[in-house]
Write a protein that holds these residues in place. Structure first.
Motif, mmCIF file in Angstrom:
data_model
loop_
_atom_site.group_PDB
_atom_site.id
_atom_site.type_symbol
_atom_site.label_atom_id
_atom_site.label_comp_id
_atom_site.label_asym_id
_atom_site.label_seq_id
_atom_site.Cartn_x
_atom_site.Cartn_y
_atom_site.Cartn_z
ATOM 1 N N GLN A 9 7.147 105.927 27.516
ATOM 2 C CA GLN A 9 6.315 105.815 26.328
ATOM 3 C C GLN A 9 7.164 105.715 25.072
ATOM 4 N N GLY A 10 8.253 106.444 25.007
ATOM 5 C CA GLY A 10 9.075 106.469 23.815
ATOM 6 C C GLY A 10 10.310 105.602 23.905
ATOM 7 N N THR A 11 10.277 104.555 24.701
ATOM 8 C CA THR A 11 11.448 103.710 24.895
ATOM 9 C C THR A 11 11.768 102.917 23.630
ATOM 10 N N ILE A 12 13.019 102.966 23.232
ATOM 11 C CA ILE A 12 13.500 102.228 22.066
ATOM 12 C C ILE A 12 14.126 100.912 22.513
ATOM 13 N N ALA A 13 15.059 100.995 23.469
ATOM 14 C CA ALA A 13 15.757 99.801 23.955
ATOM 15 C C ALA A 13 16.109 99.987 25.425
ATOM 16 N N LEU A 14 16.082 98.890 26.169
ATOM 17 C CA LEU A 14 16.449 98.892 27.580
ATOM 18 C C LEU A 14 17.624 97.959 27.812
ATOM 19 N N GLU A 38 20.590 105.088 10.947
ATOM 20 C CA GLU A 38 20.442 104.676 12.342
ATOM 21 C C GLU A 38 19.112 105.164 12.919
ATOM 22 N N VAL A 39 18.728 106.383 12.562
ATOM 23 C CA VAL A 39 17.465 106.917 13.047
ATOM 24 C C VAL A 39 16.298 106.092 12.500
ATOM 25 N N LYS A 40 16.368 105.723 11.232
ATOM 26 C CA LYS A 40 15.314 104.898 10.642
ATOM 27 C C LYS A 40 15.252 103.530 11.324
ATOM 28 N N ALA A 41 16.388 102.959 11.612
ATOM 29 C CA ALA A 41 16.414 101.663 12.285
ATOM 30 C C ALA A 41 15.872 101.775 13.709
ATOM 31 N N LEU A 42 16.171 102.887 14.396
ATOM 32 C CA LEU A 42 15.653 103.084 15.746
ATOM 33 C C LEU A 42 14.139 103.249 15.732
ATOM 34 N N ARG A 43 13.606 103.915 14.711
ATOM 35 C CA ARG A 43 12.149 104.046 14.598
ATOM 36 C C ARG A 43 11.499 102.673 14.429
ATOM 37 N N ALA A 44 12.210 101.745 13.818
ATOM 38 C CA ALA A 44 11.710 100.378 13.643
ATOM 39 C C ALA A 44 12.016 99.506 14.869
ATOM 40 N N LEU A 64 29.963 102.592 23.350
ATOM 41 C CA LEU A 64 30.646 101.478 22.694
ATOM 42 C C LEU A 64 29.837 100.195 22.834
ATOM 43 N N GLY A 65 29.776 99.428 21.762
ATOM 44 C CA GLY A 65 29.159 98.113 21.810
ATOM 45 C C GLY A 65 27.666 98.078 21.584
ATOM 46 N N SER A 66 27.039 99.211 21.362
ATOM 47 C CA SER A 66 25.597 99.187 21.094
ATOM 48 C C SER A 66 25.370 98.682 19.670
ATOM 49 N N ASN A 67 24.302 97.939 19.493
ATOM 50 C CA ASN A 67 24.022 97.331 18.205
ATOM 51 C C ASN A 67 22.742 97.929 17.634
ATOM 52 N N ILE A 68 22.856 98.643 16.525
ATOM 53 C CA ILE A 68 21.701 99.150 15.792
ATOM 54 C C ILE A 68 21.725 98.459 14.436
ATOM 55 N N THR A 69 20.821 97.517 14.257
ATOM 56 C CA THR A 69 20.773 96.723 13.030
ATOM 57 C C THR A 69 20.185 97.552 11.899
ATOM 58 N N PRO A 70 20.900 97.702 10.785
ATOM 59 C CA PRO A 70 20.376 98.517 9.684
ATOM 60 C C PRO A 70 19.201 97.852 8.975
ATOM 61 N N LEU A 71 18.285 98.677 8.499
ATOM 62 C CA LEU A 71 17.184 98.179 7.681
ATOM 63 C C LEU A 71 17.690 97.931 6.265
ATOM 64 N N ASN A 72 17.172 96.937 5.618
ATOM 65 C CA ASN A 72 17.600 96.631 4.251
ATOM 66 C C ASN A 72 17.215 97.746 3.279
ATOM 67 N N THR A 73 16.060 98.328 3.477
ATOM 68 C CA THR A 73 15.572 99.353 2.551
ATOM 69 C C THR A 73 16.209 100.711 2.794
ATOM 70 N N ALA A 74 16.618 100.999 4.038
ATOM 71 C CA ALA A 74 17.104 102.338 4.368
ATOM 72 C C ALA A 74 18.588 102.516 4.079
ATOM 73 N N SER A 75 19.356 101.445 4.081
ATOM 74 C CA SER A 75 20.808 101.589 3.969
ATOM 75 C C SER A 75 21.365 100.840 2.756
ATOM 76 N N LYS A 117 12.774 111.670 22.851
ATOM 77 C CA LYS A 117 12.335 112.861 23.571
ATOM 78 C C LYS A 117 12.024 113.882 22.489
ATOM 79 N N GLY A 118 10.749 113.992 22.168
ATOM 80 C CA GLY A 118 10.365 114.780 21.007
ATOM 81 C C GLY A 118 10.798 114.015 19.768
ATOM 82 N N ASN A 119 11.581 114.663 18.916
ATOM 83 C CA ASN A 119 12.098 113.959 17.735
ATOM 84 C C ASN A 119 13.582 113.634 17.881
ATOM 85 N N LYS A 120 14.125 113.736 19.074
ATOM 86 C CA LYS A 120 15.530 113.452 19.351
ATOM 87 C C LYS A 120 15.667 112.108 20.060
#
Length: 158
Positions: A9-14, A38-44, A64-75, A117-120
């Motif tokens: 249910q809470g999957t961000i990326a596979l 990063e947390v804000k980008a993961l929520r998006a 290593l090598g994971s890509n978390i694209t930053p949001l324009n408004t958050a960063s 998992k919860g808020n983590k």
């Protein structure tokens, strides 16, 4: 009593290629050290795990090598690096088991999914061995047979 939230249910990326490229053995759940943007980008949902691997060094695990694209408004005030190395949080015994398996048995440690998992934010990692070409062909053949079987059953049930 609260209903337990599943990882699906809470999957961000596979990492979908992982199940095709590797034969998975043992799975672990690791925490992830993240910054605020990063947390804000993961929520998006701005994360990718393709071509990502786990590095075990000095008794610590790193993603290593994971890509978390930053949001324009958050960063806006932070110089965000989308491919920075992120530390994985595991128990000492789990890290020892991972190091032993990668050094002695020649296994690889790969990430499978990022999920809430919860808020983590958690990362599911697995010990794996690379598949040979004939194993991949068998996987493709099995997948195609499942599709054909579903089509036959659909026609049969009409």
């Amino acid at each position: 009593m609260a209903k337990k939230q599943s990882a699906r249910q809470g999957t961000i990326a596979l990492n979908r290629k992982a199940r095709f490229e590797y034969l998975l053995h043992e799975r672990f759940e690791a925490g992830l050290v993240l910054t605020g943007w990063e947390v804000k980008a993961l929520r998006a949902g701005k994360a990718q795990l393709t071509d990502t691997y786990v590095l075990l060094k000095d008794g610590e695990a790193f993603l290593l090598g994971s890509n978390i694209t930053p949001l324009n408004t958050a960063s806006t005030h932070v110089n965000a690096d989308p491919k920075r190395t992120r530390k994985l949080l595991l128990h000492r015994k789990e890290i020892a088991r991972l190091i032993g398996a990668t050094q002695q048995k020649g296994l690889t440690c790969i990430p499978l999914a990022l999920f809430w998992k919860g808020n983590k934010v958690k990362c599911e990692i697995a010990l794996a061995t690379g598949k040979k070409a004939h194993d991949k062909r068998a996987t493709i053949k099995e997948r195609e047979w499942k599709l054909d079987k579903q089509r036959l059953m659909k026609d049969f049930n009409r």
